[in-house]
Scaffold this motif. Structure first.
Motif, PDB file in Angstrom:
ATOM      1  N   LYS A   1     116.919 114.102  61.649  1.00  0.00           N
ATOM      2  CA  LYS A   1     116.381 114.560  62.839  1.00  0.00           C
ATOM      3  C   LYS A   1     116.930 113.781  64.027  1.00  0.00           C
ATOM      4  CE  LYS A   1     112.915 116.811  60.628  1.00  0.00           C
ATOM      5  NZ  LYS A   1     112.135 117.969  60.844  1.00  0.00           N
ATOM      6  N   ASN A   2     116.875 114.418  65.134  1.00  0.00           N
ATOM      7  CA  ASN A   2     117.277 113.615  66.491  1.00  0.00           C
ATOM      8  C   ASN A   2     116.558 114.155  67.666  1.00  0.00           C
ATOM      9  OD1 ASN A   2     118.982 112.482  68.093  1.00  0.00           O
ATOM     10  ND2 ASN A   2     120.664 113.980  68.234  1.00  0.00           N
ATOM     11  N   ALA A   3     116.336 113.064  68.567  1.00  0.00           N
ATOM     12  CA  ALA A   3     115.734 113.675  69.796  1.00  0.00           C
ATOM     13  C   ALA A   3     114.193 114.057  69.643  1.00  0.00           C
ATOM     14  CB  ALA A   3     116.271 114.607  70.703  1.00  0.00           C
ATOM     15  N   VAL A   4     113.748 113.265  68.767  1.00  0.00           N
ATOM     16  CA  VAL A   4     112.230 113.693  68.401  1.00  0.00           C
ATOM     17  C   VAL A   4     111.421 112.337  68.356  1.00  0.00           C
ATOM     18  CG1 VAL A   4     112.588 115.869  66.934  1.00  0.00           C
ATOM     19  CG2 VAL A   4     112.543 113.598  65.798  1.00  0.00           C
ATOM     20  N   MET A   5     110.029 112.549  68.457  1.00  0.00           N
ATOM     21  CA  MET A   5     109.040 111.675  68.429  1.00  0.00           C
ATOM     22  C   MET A   5     107.950 111.793  67.344  1.00  0.00           C
ATOM     23  SD  MET A   5     106.417 110.262  71.430  1.00  0.00           S
ATOM     24  CE  MET A   5     105.019 111.393  71.198  1.00  0.00           C
ATOM     25  N   PRO A   6     107.769 110.953  66.545  1.00  0.00           N
ATOM     26  CA  PRO A   6     106.499 110.990  65.474  1.00  0.00           C
ATOM     27  C   PRO A   6     105.128 110.985  66.453  1.00  0.00           C
ATOM     28  CG  PRO A   6     107.640 108.816  64.895  1.00  0.00           C
ATOM     29  CD  PRO A   6     108.453 109.962  66.044  1.00  0.00           C
TER      30      PRO A   6
ATOM     31  N   LEU B   1     111.508 115.612  71.968  1.00  0.00           N
ATOM     32  CA  LEU B   1     111.575 114.519  73.036  1.00  0.00           C
ATOM     33  C   LEU B   1     111.664 115.320  74.474  1.00  0.00           C
ATOM     34  CD1 LEU B   1     113.558 111.475  72.288  1.00  0.00           C
ATOM     35  CD2 LEU B   1     111.171 111.731  72.692  1.00  0.00           C
ATOM     36  N   ASP B   2     112.212 116.603  74.533  1.00  0.00           N
ATOM     37  CA  ASP B   2     112.498 117.035  75.762  1.00  0.00           C
ATOM     38  C   ASP B   2     110.928 117.530  76.387  1.00  0.00           C
ATOM     39  OD1 ASP B   2     112.057 118.990  74.099  1.00  0.00           O
ATOM     40  OD2 ASP B   2     113.831 120.274  74.699  1.00  0.00           O
ATOM     41  N   LYS B   3     109.880 117.644  75.536  1.00  0.00           N
ATOM     42  CA  LYS B   3     108.729 117.984  75.943  1.00  0.00           C
ATOM     43  C   LYS B   3     107.762 117.004  76.206  1.00  0.00           C
ATOM     44  CE  LYS B   3     108.675 122.830  74.947  1.00  0.00           C
ATOM     45  NZ  LYS B   3     110.028 123.013  75.410  1.00  0.00           N
ATOM     46  N   VAL B   4     108.425 115.638  75.748  1.00  0.00           N
ATOM     47  CA  VAL B   4     107.425 114.432  75.885  1.00  0.00           C
ATOM     48  C   VAL B   4     107.825 113.564  77.245  1.00  0.00           C
ATOM     49  CG1 VAL B   4     107.005 112.122  74.865  1.00  0.00           C
ATOM     50  CG2 VAL B   4     107.208 114.088  73.405  1.00  0.00           C
ATOM     51  N   ALA B   5     109.356 113.414  77.606  1.00  0.00           N
ATOM     52  CA  ALA B   5     109.681 112.501  78.463  1.00  0.00           C
ATOM     53  C   ALA B   5     109.178 113.219  79.977  1.00  0.00           C
ATOM     54  CB  ALA B   5     111.319 112.642  78.439  1.00  0.00           C
ATOM     55  N   ASN B   6     108.729 112.006  80.598  1.00  0.00           N
ATOM     56  CA  ASN B   6     108.127 112.314  82.013  1.00  0.00           C
ATOM     57  C   ASN B   6     107.006 113.346  82.127  1.00  0.00           C
ATOM     58  OD1 ASN B   6     110.278 110.629  83.116  1.00  0.00           O
ATOM     59  ND2 ASN B   6     111.612 111.975  82.894  1.00  0.00           N
ATOM     60  N   VAL B   7     105.889 113.132  81.266  1.00  0.00           N
ATOM     61  CA  VAL B   7     104.911 114.008  81.076  1.00  0.00           C
ATOM     62  C   VAL B   7     103.864 113.303  81.256  1.00  0.00           C
ATOM     63  CG1 VAL B   7     103.411 115.828  80.636  1.00  0.00           C
ATOM     64  CG2 VAL B   7     106.047 116.214  80.242  1.00  0.00           C
ATOM     65  N   GLU B   8     102.843 112.960  82.027  1.00  0.00           N
ATOM     66  CA  GLU B   8     101.722 111.951  81.803  1.00  0.00           C
ATOM     67  C   GLU B   8     100.348 112.784  81.581  1.00  0.00           C
ATOM     68  OE1 GLU B   8     102.050 108.164  84.550  1.00  0.00           O
ATOM     69  OE2 GLU B   8     101.301 109.759  85.523  1.00  0.00           O
ATOM     70  N   LYS B   9      99.659 112.490  80.493  1.00  0.00           N
ATOM     71  CA  LYS B   9      98.570 113.079  80.002  1.00  0.00           C
ATOM     72  C   LYS B   9      97.453 112.339  80.552  1.00  0.00           C
ATOM     73  CE  LYS B   9      96.906 112.574  75.767  1.00  0.00           C
ATOM     74  NZ  LYS B   9      96.781 112.616  74.461  1.00  0.00           N
ATOM     75  N   MET B  10      96.590 113.214  81.410  1.00  0.00           N
ATOM     76  CA  MET B  10      95.422 112.510  82.028  1.00  0.00           C
ATOM     77  C   MET B  10      94.405 112.968  81.189  1.00  0.00           C
ATOM     78  SD  MET B  10      97.333 111.493  84.416  1.00  0.00           S
ATOM     79  CE  MET B  10      97.005 111.452  86.260  1.00  0.00           C
ATOM     80  N   MET B  11      93.002 112.266  81.762  1.00  0.00           N
ATOM     81  CA  MET B  11      91.884 112.435  80.989  1.00  0.00           C
ATOM     82  C   MET B  11      91.553 113.988  81.500  1.00  0.00           C
ATOM     83  SD  MET B  11      89.879 109.912  79.983  1.00  0.00           S
ATOM     84  CE  MET B  11      88.222 110.049  80.653  1.00  0.00           C
ATOM     85  N   PRO B  12      91.088 114.682  80.391  1.00  0.00           N
ATOM     86  CA  PRO B  12      90.671 116.340  80.643  1.00  0.00           C
ATOM     87  C   PRO B  12      89.507 116.111  81.601  1.00  0.00           C
ATOM     88  CG  PRO B  12      90.973 116.080  78.260  1.00  0.00           C
ATOM     89  CD  PRO B  12      90.987 114.518  78.997  1.00  0.00           C
TER      90      PRO B  12
END
Lengths: 420, 420
Positions: free
Chosen positions: A329-334, A353-364
């Protein structure tokens, strides 16, 4: 397949369990000596790669590496060096690849938060563009719990436990003294943009009316008027008021309740004067005797009260990162996947990783009560499993035994030095 | 001998183990039902006696009382009400005796620090003068460790452990980040006049050069120049600097480094802005990036990391207080006596109250290094045994199980109410 070495680096603010992830990476790599050669660690994170300061983890004993499981903070050093975009700073990326090449590094494990996920992704893309085969895996870590796609972030459960326990304890203190002394207690906790850590304080309450009586989230615009009215009502009804405030609490216009005016390397404002500001506000308007605490680094270093769930998950993502690399695998995150059903179960999944980078998850929003001052049952259901279990370290002479590594550097191979 | 009831009250700032002393008093009294009738506890300390608000501890189950052993803070409520001299406020003393008479109270157990020892002595003297037979026993408690005659004070060992552990943990955090981020970390701890708590942070160091690099004691006049020079040198040599500052740190002329301008009921200045003041000083003069924490109530409520030695001693002084009362003693305080020899041993001794009241035990000068910035081996030898053992509470759903008492009041017998 020719044997390649691995490079592991810790990034950003450290946690009580980031070393548990390091332990997961190194112990798992050691089980696959036919495929993974040396495991190098960056001295002070990615800076270590840029400077060609590579720590040979092979020099550490099995016991020392295992001791990382119970040792807080970053055993190899971490850093707040943000890699800019490839366009802005191609030289740094090329230097990285150059160092990786020189040391036959084929696996890159980057242990950090959102910014590091972004760097990890870029390194993967650039190595690909440069025709250098590299598998870049991001290992999630952040006390802020603000990474997307993962149910929670390793590092968060332990700070959550620390904050919940400390709030319950301090509340007992205030309760026992409020008749003739302190009426208002404020605990300032970390969480610049997301209120997850402050929310965890809500676990201190067992019954309706229990402390914390007010939680201030960055997600909810601060109203001085509503806040003071709630403090007053709480003291009147309850005798005392316990407030847990996220350092990121802010007014509607985005002004933080406490800005020091300083900025860190990522351009984030440096915060930290919130609790005394709130105390002053309460004293001026309501006249109550107050006390305040700022947990600061104590909260994210508090390995002595780490959550067992958190330690297990931190180790598991480290382990999974190596397994993913071995699986090509490459460019992934467990990531952590929560099972369905009433009983808490979790497993390790995989996030691109392209779905993870630079996205902040706020409290719903449905995790915060309608009035904006506390957590809901939904939040409690989400948070509670994350603080389960006490992963106590060993003690010697009354003090926790934390490992010190030798951190021996590998001889440099490149002629050029590189200034970071 | 006719059977008498007992009255127990908690006084002043609470600790992680004051309830362990309550547990010692109540469990021991329950073993002597032929001599001691009811054990009443003052609701919110001595105020409860003055208002005739007596809690009947007999209504609490054996399990609830035993749970006090692992529950921090004051389960019956404490207070900061200082009884003035008999001349100044004879009415209060007479009211006390009146309430004791009305409820057939022959034993008075007062659990507190120096001020309470003084009150306890006065109550004993006045009851004697008024011909009312009362045995007044003081049960020592203070995180400040400033009572004379006892080797150490129950309450101190646990705050010492918390501060030492937190300092070691935070120091690992700073060490791992200092290359590119925070260079100076300041932890503000309690200790208004005596530097015992700050001194305990010194136990975080295992080797020469380990954090804390600077400890600020109230006993050593603060010199801005020497302090800044030491911070600079430490950062230069070590990469980072960890400072633990006692809230009572002061300039040569007695001005505290942080005075809020407020005073509490005992006339003591309310402190608490020291850490940000020091940080500002360092930023202005040296420009280092800093972080600071103020542990405040977290430190004295931190039952989750209480010292087993401390818990044992807190229980033992409660137990001994009852035994002393049964042996006919009056105006005494059980104290901790350290055995001779290399291995730490302790036993409970007896101190006359007139030698305890209003005497503050400061750090001996030979416990502080010549430069005034750290502790000596002698201090380490004294402090180390006090933090031995981890007296973990039980956990439920990831949180410590702390007891809640019913705290049922006994019907009043006096017609007159009394305003405190």
């Amino acid at each position: 397949m020719p044997k390649k070495n691995a490079f592991y680096a810790q990034s950003g603010g450290v946690t009580a369990v980031i070393n548990a992830s390091a332990c997961g990476v190194i112990e798992t790599a050691r089980k696959h000596k036919s495929r993974i050669g040396k495991v190098y660690a960056g001295r002070n994170g990615i800076i270590g790669a840029l400077r060609e300061e590579l720590i040979d983890t092979g020099k550490e004993s099995r016991a020392a590496i295992h001791g990382l499981l119970t040792t807080p903070s970053g055993a190899f050093g971490s850093c707040r060096h943000k890699m800019k975009s490839i366009e802005e700073n191609r030289a740094e990326y090329e230097r990285l690849i150059e160092v990786f090449k020189a040391h036959n590094i084929g696996y890159f494990f980057y242990n950090g938060g959102g910014d590091s996920a972004d760097t990890c992704l870029k390194v993967s893309q650039l190595s690909d563009a440069m025709g250098y085969p590299l598998q870049a895996i991001h290992v999630p870590k952040t006390i802020d719990n603000d990474l997307p796609l993962t149910d929670n972030c390793p590092g968060f459960g332990s700070v959550a436990k620390y904050v919940a326990v400390s709030t319950r304890e301090a509340a007992l203190d205030v309760a026992s003294m409020c008749e003739s002394s302190t009426k208002v207690f404020i605990l300032e906790v970390m969480g610049r943009h997301a209120g997850w850590i402050a929310a965890a304080a809500g676990l201190a309450a067992e019954q309706e009316g229990d402390a914390p009586h007010i939680i201030l989230f960055p997600e909810i615009a601060f109203s001085r008027e509503k806040f003071l009215a709630r403090v007053k009502r709480t003291v009147k009804e309850n005798g005392f008021c316990v407030i847990v405030a996220s350092e990121g609490a802010q007014y509607k216009d985005g002004t933080f309740l406490a800005e020091s005016g300083l900025k860190d390397a990522f351009g984030h404002s440096q915060l930290g004067g919130l609790a005394p500001n709130l105390a002053q506000m309460i004293k001026d308007e309501l006249g109550y005797k107050y006390h305040w605490a700022v947990a600061d680094y104590l909260q994210r270093a508090a390995r002595h009260i780490a959550s067992q769930t958190d330690v297990d998950q931190a180790y598991a993502v480290g382990e999974a990162a190596v397994e993913m690399a071995l699986a090509g695998k490459n460019a992934v995150m467990p990531c952590i996947v929560r099972g369905k059903g009433k009983r808490y179960r979790w497993s390790v999944g995989e996030a691109p990783l392209d779905k993870v980078a630079n996205v902040e998850k706020m409290m719903p929003r449905n995790f915060i009560t309608r009035d904006g001052f506390n957590i809901t049952d939904a939040a409690r259901e989400y948070l509670e499993p994350l603080i389960q279990g006490e992963a106590y370290p060993e003690y010697r002479k009354g003090m926790p035994k934390y490992v010190r590594l030798k951190n021996e550097l590998v001889p440099k191979k490149l002629r050029k030095s590189f200034t970071v």
